[in-house]
Design an enzyme around this catalytic site. Structure first.
Site, PDB file in Angstrom:
ATOM      1  N   TYR A 146       0.817  -1.210   0.000  1.00  0.00           N
ATOM      2  CA  TYR A 146       0.000   0.000   0.000  1.00  0.00           C
ATOM      3  C   TYR A 146       0.854   1.265   0.000  1.00  0.00           C
ATOM      4  O   TYR A 146       0.368   2.357  -0.292  1.00  0.00           O
ATOM      5  CB  TYR A 146      -0.954   0.027   1.206  1.00  0.00           C
ATOM      6  N   LYS A 196       3.674 -15.349   2.260  1.00  0.00           N
ATOM      7  CA  LYS A 196       3.608 -16.082   0.991  1.00  0.00           C
ATOM      8  C   LYS A 196       5.060 -16.366   0.584  1.00  0.00           C
ATOM      9  O   LYS A 196       5.520 -16.015  -0.510  1.00  0.00           O
ATOM     10  CB  LYS A 196       2.857 -15.216  -0.042  1.00  0.00           C
ATOM     11  N   ASP A 228      -2.791 -18.234   1.595  1.00  0.00           N
ATOM     12  CA  ASP A 228      -3.935 -18.929   0.990  1.00  0.00           C
ATOM     13  C   ASP A 228      -4.469 -19.997   1.943  1.00  0.00           C
ATOM     14  O   ASP A 228      -5.676 -20.166   2.115  1.00  0.00           O
ATOM     15  CB  ASP A 228      -3.576 -19.522  -0.384  1.00  0.00           C
ATOM     16  N   ASP A 252      -5.360  -6.906   5.692  1.00  0.00           N
ATOM     17  CA  ASP A 252      -6.573  -6.206   5.275  1.00  0.00           C
ATOM     18  C   ASP A 252      -7.648  -7.238   4.908  1.00  0.00           C
ATOM     19  O   ASP A 252      -8.803  -7.169   5.346  1.00  0.00           O
ATOM     20  CB  ASP A 252      -6.218  -5.332   4.061  1.00  0.00           C
ATOM     21  N   ASP A 256     -11.068  -8.882   7.434  1.00  0.00           N
ATOM     22  CA  ASP A 256     -12.481  -8.805   7.028  1.00  0.00           C
ATOM     23  C   ASP A 256     -13.109 -10.201   7.055  1.00  0.00           C
ATOM     24  O   ASP A 256     -14.272 -10.368   7.422  1.00  0.00           O
ATOM     25  CB  ASP A 256     -12.622  -8.209   5.623  1.00  0.00           C
TER      26      ASP A 256
END
Ligand code: NAD
Length: 364
Positions: A146, A196, A228, A252, A256
């Site tokens: 970001y 990852k 994942d 992020d 959620d």
């Protein structure tokens, strides 16, 4: 010298959409807390997001940052709305969110996902999978893709290319790892680091540094998980997690997902800490579909105030009291529409839900 007895100063930023609506009960709670002399507080408000752009031309006015700098903690509602979606990137309300987090140096975002037992039926998962769920996602907040450079949209040989850069430095990883391990020590002493590392070099470094910091925390268990797999495990067996630590973009998304486990995004609060001044906000956005309709769930906002008392004002007693008041209201079967799974519950609006929590707090 710092006066330990001086009132603690808060900056309140209601923002846009449902922000001001879910903020109203929080303001009433603060008034009650001061009235009852449970804490010595003072506060001021400021503009952020689309409402700031409307009034001043920018989403994060200098005055807002100056007020934040003289506060002990900042409480934020939500920003954004369709009206601002076509503005240039620098003028978008969401830019103010990144800007204030960066300004406060709030590099660690704590997102607790705890299931209130009374809401087991409101989750889309089976009650036996989520009952007793209590985890915290620790998301790195001021680095990663970001913020990484180069970024932008460039034209090469007449073809447009969008570019963003995932990047983490050793000190950035080290400090977020410490936040996670320190937090785990106060909980069930287990950290899962999510990356990852099978594909990304930034994750290879992430994994190496987290493992190195772990050597100073031999009382805390550490495991590593690919993002994942973590996304899958969160819906398969979320109770295996205590503290999840991860980078900005993975955090992020996973937070959620964790939010939905607890029933509704309207239930989840967050704390952004690490700098001198903490920032507290619900994880939901400005919900334009609900704004002005007295339909939004104010509990995430109210629970954000509890986190503020816990992490910035060192008032665990008041944090617990607020959380118990919320639990008491849920126990009474009172629900906003987003968490009302069955007909037997009493469905109320934003204002009424706030009033019920305040009544419980008063009686506590
Ligand atoms: P959103 O969180 O606003 O809404 C997602 C869904 O959840 C909607 O269906 C909404 O009705 C529901 N919802 C959200 N909060 C709720 C609450 N308190 N009670 C009940 N239901 C609730 O996300 P979005 O729709 O993707 O974005 C809307 C705007 O908010 C956009 O402009 C976006 O950029 C902005 N946004 C801001 C923040 C923030 O301020 N921290 C976070 C996310 C999105």
């Amino acid at each position: 010298m710092k006066d330990a007895n001086r009132p603690r100063r808060l900056l309140l930023l209601p923002g846009d959409g449902i922000g001001p609506e879910v903020f109203r009960p929080v303001l009433e709670m603060l008034e009650l807390i001061v009235d009852k002399k449970w804490a010595s507080l003072e506060w001021e408000t400021a503009l952020i997001g689309g409402s700031a752009t409307d009034a001043t031309g920018v989403p994060l006015p200098k005055e807002t940052l100056e007020k934040a700098d003289r506060s002990d903690a900042v409480l934020l509602g939500a920003v954004g709305g369709p009206k601002y979606d076509t503005l240039a990137y620098e003028l978008r309300p969401e830019r103010a969110l990144l800007g204030i987090r960066e300004h406060l140096g709030a590099y660690a975002n704590l997102r607790p996902a705890r299931l209130f037992q009374e809401l087991a039926d409101a989750s889309t998962l089976k009650p036996e999978v989520i009952s007793g769920l209590d985890l915290v996602v620790v998301r790195e907040l001021t680095g990663g893709i970001y913020f990484g450079k180069p970024r932008g949209i460039v034209v090469e040989n007449g073809i447009r290319r969008g570019i963003n850069t995932e990047t983490y430095s050793e000190p950035e990883i080290e400090r977020i790892a410490r936040v996670a391990f320190d937090l785990a020590r106060k909980r069930r002493k287990k950290v899962t680091s999510v990356d990852k590392a099978n594909v990304l070099e930034s994750s290879v470094l992430w994994r190496e540094i987290v493992s190195r910091v772990h050597k100073e925390y031999s009382d805390v268990a550490l495991d590593h998980m690919y993002v994942d797999n973590a996304a899958m495990q969160l819906v398969r067996n979320p109770k295996q997690f205590d503290v999840l630590v991860t980078g900005n973009i993975f955090g992020d998304i996973l937070s959620d997902e964790a939010a939905q486990l607890t029933g509704s995004i309207g239930m989840l609060a967050s704390a952004s800490i690490g700098g001198k001044i903490g920032l507290y906000e619900p994880i939901h956005g400005s919900a334009p579909d609900l704004a002005g309709k007295n339909l939004a769930n104010p509990l995430a906002m109210i629970l954000s105030l509890a986190l503020l008392f816990r992490y910035s004002l060192d008032r665990e007693d008041l944090a617990k009291r607020i959380e118990s008041a919320v639990q008491g209201v849920l126990k009474d079967g009172i629900r906003t529409p987003d968490i009302s799974a069955y007909g037997w519950t009493k469905v109320v609006g934003t204002r009424e839900m706030g009033e019920h929590v305040i009544q419980k707090l008063l009686a506590s």
